[in-house]
Design a protein around this motif. Sequence first.
Motif, PDB file in Angstrom:
ATOM      1  N   CYS A 133       0.847  -1.186   0.000  1.00  0.00           N
ATOM      2  CA  CYS A 133       0.000   0.000   0.000  1.00  0.00           C
ATOM      3  C   CYS A 133       0.890   1.247   0.000  1.00  0.00           C
ATOM      4  O   CYS A 133       1.803   1.364   0.820  1.00  0.00           O
ATOM      5  CB  CYS A 133      -0.899  -0.039   1.236  1.00  0.00           C
ATOM      6  N   LEU A 134       0.631   2.140  -0.934  1.00  0.00           N
ATOM      7  CA  LEU A 134       1.472   3.340  -1.100  1.00  0.00           C
ATOM      8  C   LEU A 134       0.602   4.578  -1.261  1.00  0.00           C
ATOM      9  O   LEU A 134      -0.554   4.476  -1.689  1.00  0.00           O
ATOM     10  CB  LEU A 134       2.306   3.195  -2.381  1.00  0.00           C
ATOM     11  N   PRO A 135       1.169   5.763  -0.998  1.00  0.00           N
ATOM     12  CA  PRO A 135       0.409   6.978  -1.347  1.00  0.00           C
ATOM     13  C   PRO A 135       0.274   7.082  -2.863  1.00  0.00           C
ATOM     14  O   PRO A 135       1.163   6.637  -3.591  1.00  0.00           O
ATOM     15  CB  PRO A 135       1.303   8.110  -0.811  1.00  0.00           C
ATOM     16  N   ASN A 136      -0.824   7.637  -3.329  1.00  0.00           N
ATOM     17  CA  ASN A 136      -0.991   7.829  -4.771  1.00  0.00           C
ATOM     18  C   ASN A 136      -0.205   9.067  -5.195  1.00  0.00           C
ATOM     19  O   ASN A 136      -0.591  10.196  -4.912  1.00  0.00           O
ATOM     20  CB  ASN A 136      -2.470   7.980  -5.116  1.00  0.00           C
ATOM     21  N   LEU A 137       0.885   8.838  -5.884  1.00  0.00           N
ATOM     22  CA  LEU A 137       1.815   9.929  -6.194  1.00  0.00           C
ATOM     23  C   LEU A 137       1.366  10.769  -7.386  1.00  0.00           C
ATOM     24  O   LEU A 137       2.005  11.757  -7.717  1.00  0.00           O
ATOM     25  CB  LEU A 137       3.220   9.368  -6.433  1.00  0.00           C
ATOM     26  N   THR A 138       0.265  10.368  -8.023  1.00  0.00           N
ATOM     27  CA  THR A 138      -0.260  11.224  -9.091  1.00  0.00           C
ATOM     28  C   THR A 138      -1.139  12.337  -8.502  1.00  0.00           C
ATOM     29  O   THR A 138      -1.616  13.201  -9.227  1.00  0.00           O
ATOM     30  CB  THR A 138      -1.086  10.423 -10.122  1.00  0.00           C
ATOM     31  N   HIS A 139      -1.353  12.289  -7.188  1.00  0.00           N
ATOM     32  CA  HIS A 139      -2.097  13.355  -6.508  1.00  0.00           C
ATOM     33  C   HIS A 139      -1.119  14.235  -5.743  1.00  0.00           C
ATOM     34  O   HIS A 139      -0.006  13.807  -5.447  1.00  0.00           O
ATOM     35  CB  HIS A 139      -3.080  12.767  -5.491  1.00  0.00           C
ATOM     36  N   LEU A 140      -1.571  15.437  -5.382  1.00  0.00           N
ATOM     37  CA  LEU A 140      -0.765  16.268  -4.495  1.00  0.00           C
ATOM     38  C   LEU A 140      -1.344  16.158  -3.098  1.00  0.00           C
ATOM     39  O   LEU A 140      -2.557  16.020  -2.946  1.00  0.00           O
ATOM     40  CB  LEU A 140      -0.819  17.726  -4.944  1.00  0.00           C
ATOM     41  N   SER A 141      -0.490  16.205  -2.101  1.00  0.00           N
ATOM     42  CA  SER A 141      -1.029  16.099  -0.743  1.00  0.00           C
ATOM     43  C   SER A 141      -1.851  17.351  -0.446  1.00  0.00           C
ATOM     44  O   SER A 141      -1.593  18.418  -1.005  1.00  0.00           O
ATOM     45  CB  SER A 141       0.096  15.921   0.263  1.00  0.00           C
ATOM     46  N   PRO A 142      -2.858  17.209   0.432  1.00  0.00           N
ATOM     47  CA  PRO A 142      -3.803  18.315   0.636  1.00  0.00           C
ATOM     48  C   PRO A 142      -3.119  19.614   1.084  1.00  0.00           C
ATOM     49  O   PRO A 142      -3.637  20.689   0.852  1.00  0.00           O
ATOM     50  CB  PRO A 142      -4.722  17.795   1.748  1.00  0.00           C
ATOM     51  N   CYS A 143      -1.915  19.510   1.669  1.00  0.00           N
ATOM     52  CA  CYS A 143      -1.283  20.748   2.118  1.00  0.00           C
ATOM     53  C   CYS A 143      -0.828  21.613   0.949  1.00  0.00           C
ATOM     54  O   CYS A 143      -0.621  22.796   1.072  1.00  0.00           O
ATOM     55  CB  CYS A 143      -0.137  20.474   3.081  1.00  0.00           C
ATOM     56  N   HIS A 144      -0.678  20.999  -0.222  1.00  0.00           N
ATOM     57  CA  HIS A 144      -0.417  21.804  -1.409  1.00  0.00           C
ATOM     58  C   HIS A 144      -1.769  22.223  -1.964  1.00  0.00           C
ATOM     59  O   HIS A 144      -2.282  21.575  -2.853  1.00  0.00           O
ATOM     60  CB  HIS A 144       0.248  20.972  -2.512  1.00  0.00           C
ATOM     61  N   PHE A 145      -2.361  23.287  -1.423  1.00  0.00           N
ATOM     62  CA  PHE A 145      -3.692  23.548  -1.957  1.00  0.00           C
ATOM     63  C   PHE A 145      -3.583  24.221  -3.317  1.00  0.00           C
ATOM     64  O   PHE A 145      -2.793  25.124  -3.543  1.00  0.00           O
ATOM     65  CB  PHE A 145      -4.550  24.343  -0.971  1.00  0.00           C
ATOM     66  N   GLY A 146      -4.310  23.728  -4.235  1.00  0.00           N
ATOM     67  CA  GLY A 146      -4.264  24.274  -5.583  1.00  0.00           C
ATOM     68  C   GLY A 146      -5.569  24.975  -5.891  1.00  0.00           C
ATOM     69  O   GLY A 146      -6.322  25.295  -4.983  1.00  0.00           O
ATOM     70  N   ASP A 147      -5.826  25.211  -7.163  1.00  0.00           N
ATOM     71  CA  ASP A 147      -7.113  25.799  -7.505  1.00  0.00           C
ATOM     72  C   ASP A 147      -8.005  24.701  -8.053  1.00  0.00           C
ATOM     73  O   ASP A 147      -7.780  23.519  -7.761  1.00  0.00           O
ATOM     74  CB  ASP A 147      -6.934  26.960  -8.473  1.00  0.00           C
ATOM     75  N   HIS A 148      -8.981  25.036  -8.868  1.00  0.00           N
ATOM     76  CA  HIS A 148      -9.925  24.026  -9.329  1.00  0.00           C
ATOM     77  C   HIS A 148      -9.311  23.054 -10.326  1.00  0.00           C
ATOM     78  O   HIS A 148      -9.874  22.004 -10.589  1.00  0.00           O
ATOM     79  CB  HIS A 148     -11.120  24.729  -9.974  1.00  0.00           C
ATOM     80  N   ARG A 149      -8.167  23.402 -10.898  1.00  0.00           N
ATOM     81  CA  ARG A 149      -7.602  22.507 -11.911  1.00  0.00           C
ATOM     82  C   ARG A 149      -6.913  21.320 -11.259  1.00  0.00           C
ATOM     83  O   ARG A 149      -6.114  21.501 -10.343  1.00  0.00           O
ATOM     84  CB  ARG A 149      -6.615  23.279 -12.797  1.00  0.00           C
ATOM     85  N   PRO A 150      -7.232  20.101 -11.719  1.00  0.00           N
ATOM     86  CA  PRO A 150      -6.631  18.921 -11.088  1.00  0.00           C
ATOM     87  C   PRO A 150      -5.124  18.884 -11.344  1.00  0.00           C
ATOM     88  O   PRO A 150      -4.659  19.465 -12.334  1.00  0.00           O
ATOM     89  CB  PRO A 150      -7.329  17.753 -11.789  1.00  0.00           C
ATOM     90  N   PRO A 151      -4.362  18.230 -10.473  1.00  0.00           N
ATOM     91  CA  PRO A 151      -2.918  18.211 -10.663  1.00  0.00           C
ATOM     92  C   PRO A 151      -2.521  17.441 -11.911  1.00  0.00           C
ATOM     93  O   PRO A 151      -3.178  16.482 -12.315  1.00  0.00           O
ATOM     94  CB  PRO A 151      -2.399  17.497  -9.417  1.00  0.00           C
ATOM     95  N   LEU A 152      -1.431  17.870 -12.524  1.00  0.00           N
ATOM     96  CA  LEU A 152      -0.822  17.127 -13.615  1.00  0.00           C
ATOM     97  C   LEU A 152       0.340  16.337 -13.035  1.00  0.00           C
ATOM     98  O   LEU A 152       0.980  16.783 -12.090  1.00  0.00           O
ATOM     99  CB  LEU A 152      -0.274  18.085 -14.672  1.00  0.00           C
ATOM    100  N   CYS A 153       0.583  15.165 -13.595  1.00  0.00           N
ATOM    101  CA  CYS A 153       1.693  14.358 -13.099  1.00  0.00           C
ATOM    102  C   CYS A 153       2.439  13.775 -14.287  1.00  0.00           C
ATOM    103  O   CYS A 153       1.843  13.216 -15.201  1.00  0.00           O
ATOM    104  CB  CYS A 153       1.147  13.245 -12.205  1.00  0.00           C
TER     105      CYS A 153
END
Length: 499
Positions: free
Chosen positions: A118-138
């Motif tokens: 079990c691993l963190p999903n690295l295609t997501h950003l952790s919630p502390c990196h708050f972004g705007d409405h655009r989903p993260p690119l990986c």
Amino acid sequence: MALDKMDENDWKYHGEGNKSLVVSHVQHSRVLRLLKYPSEDAENTQRTTEQAFQHILNIVEYNRNVMKPLLGEKYVHSGEVVKLPLDFVRQLSLKVQQERPELRCDKVMDTFSGCGLCLPNLTHLSPCHFGDHRPPLCVEIKVVTLLILICGIMLRNPRCNVLGGLTLLTPPKCGFLPFSRHVTKECKRKVCRFCMHQHFKLANGKWNRLSRYCPLDLFSGSKQRMFVAIKHLLEEPQNNLKIFKGGELIYSCKDDAKQQPDLNELVQHLWPYFHHSNGLYNGHQSSKAVFNEFIQVICGALLGSGDSSRSGEPRKVQLAESRSVCEASPLHRELLRSGNHGLPKDSVLAKILQVQMLDNLDIEGVYPLYKRVEQYLEEFPKERNRLQVDGPYDEGFLEKVKTCPSEDDGSIEYAVGKVLQYRVAMTAKDCSIMITFAPCGEDEKLQANLEIQPPKPRFTYSVSILDLDPKPYDSIPHQYKLDSKIVNYYLRSTTSAQD
Ligand code: ATP
Ligand code: MG
Ligand code: ZN
Ligand code: MG
């Protein structure tokens, strides 16, 4: 995640490699990495639960105790072994089957052991990196092997070993030892393994176009050369590049290798992240500008210090020029020669390069040492554990890797140390880098503007290294044979092309 209440509907197919299949949770930012077996002998090779559990535990310990200290805390996520209900695993296997690319279906997912990682999903950003409405690119880049002979770099001073830290800061003027004297084929001093391997793969029908990507350009530290390397990856991703948006795969090689992936489609995904204030998307000019900015963000992340909150350590890790230029790279000679700027010491590329350089004898120098170890173990089989040739992956293992004598004193310790260093370097040649980024939220943008910042759109990013499995001790004879096959094939195909 309650392991007793696992529901296959909470998980979806995410991707796979040669050794494992990965599913991601639909809500939480987690993935499960499950083992795969060759399908033709699934019955024979199915391991006992105990063996599968131990195998995954080895991966976790190797990541935690060996790769993390070598590559840096912030880049490596060791994950945890989980025991999953067999029913869940079987349902999951059925569910993901139709999503799997055909070229991967020569293997089946392990549904016998119930063990997973079990691993963190690295295609997501952790919630502390708050972004705007655009989903993260990986962007995922599979690193692959570097020029075999850059590895000849070690200072004469035996106290400065590769892991000592300072060695690599030395400017190229300093006295490096010559390239590994064990290398028998001159072309290995000039052309990197990746570029040679391309010819071999083309001949074997693995791919039907040569990639113009050369890892030496990516690792050069020169923005120009890195830019071109990433552009070549985008043009021909093979299995070296994947792009995700909001955790979904949006760009990679096609299942049908003959088909080229669609760059126009990619630019449609990218332009909302990179368009300028006046920019309506209109054709060629803008798509070029979008790719330029996209590539620049990737280069910035690769040269930064792991996340956007810190600026890169300015000290450089630099290779001698003759070792950082691959003759097969399509780049113009001038650009290659002038573009060897070194890598910031903290950057993900410098970290990976340092570990790759543990292979400083080349497989041709390591193979005789492997045979020395084999012979010794035949005589003293009980020594296997103490010498840790195939684990356990604890502090003792790392110590052996770090303290291996720099000269061959004929000892078994030297032979084992070099074999272990080679194995660790192999891991670093086969890993992937994940760069995940998203536009900063509006508030953050305002704050950022108070500092002196370039007036570019700002991204928050995070960089990780994944796929850091231990490479088996007994794969060394195979590596030795493969190496000579690749080199011989390259020599034959390039000389016949000149005729
Ligand atoms: P290879 O054949 O390259 O050795 P592998 O079988 O060891 O691959 P991985 O590379 O670990 O498997 O995983 C396969 C794919 O799953 C990766 O290329 C990546 O796209 C995805 N993946 C793996 N781990 C994660 C993670 N922690 N977060 C997000 N995606 C992941
Ligand atoms: Mg992989
Ligand atoms: Zn090359
Ligand atoms: Mg792997």
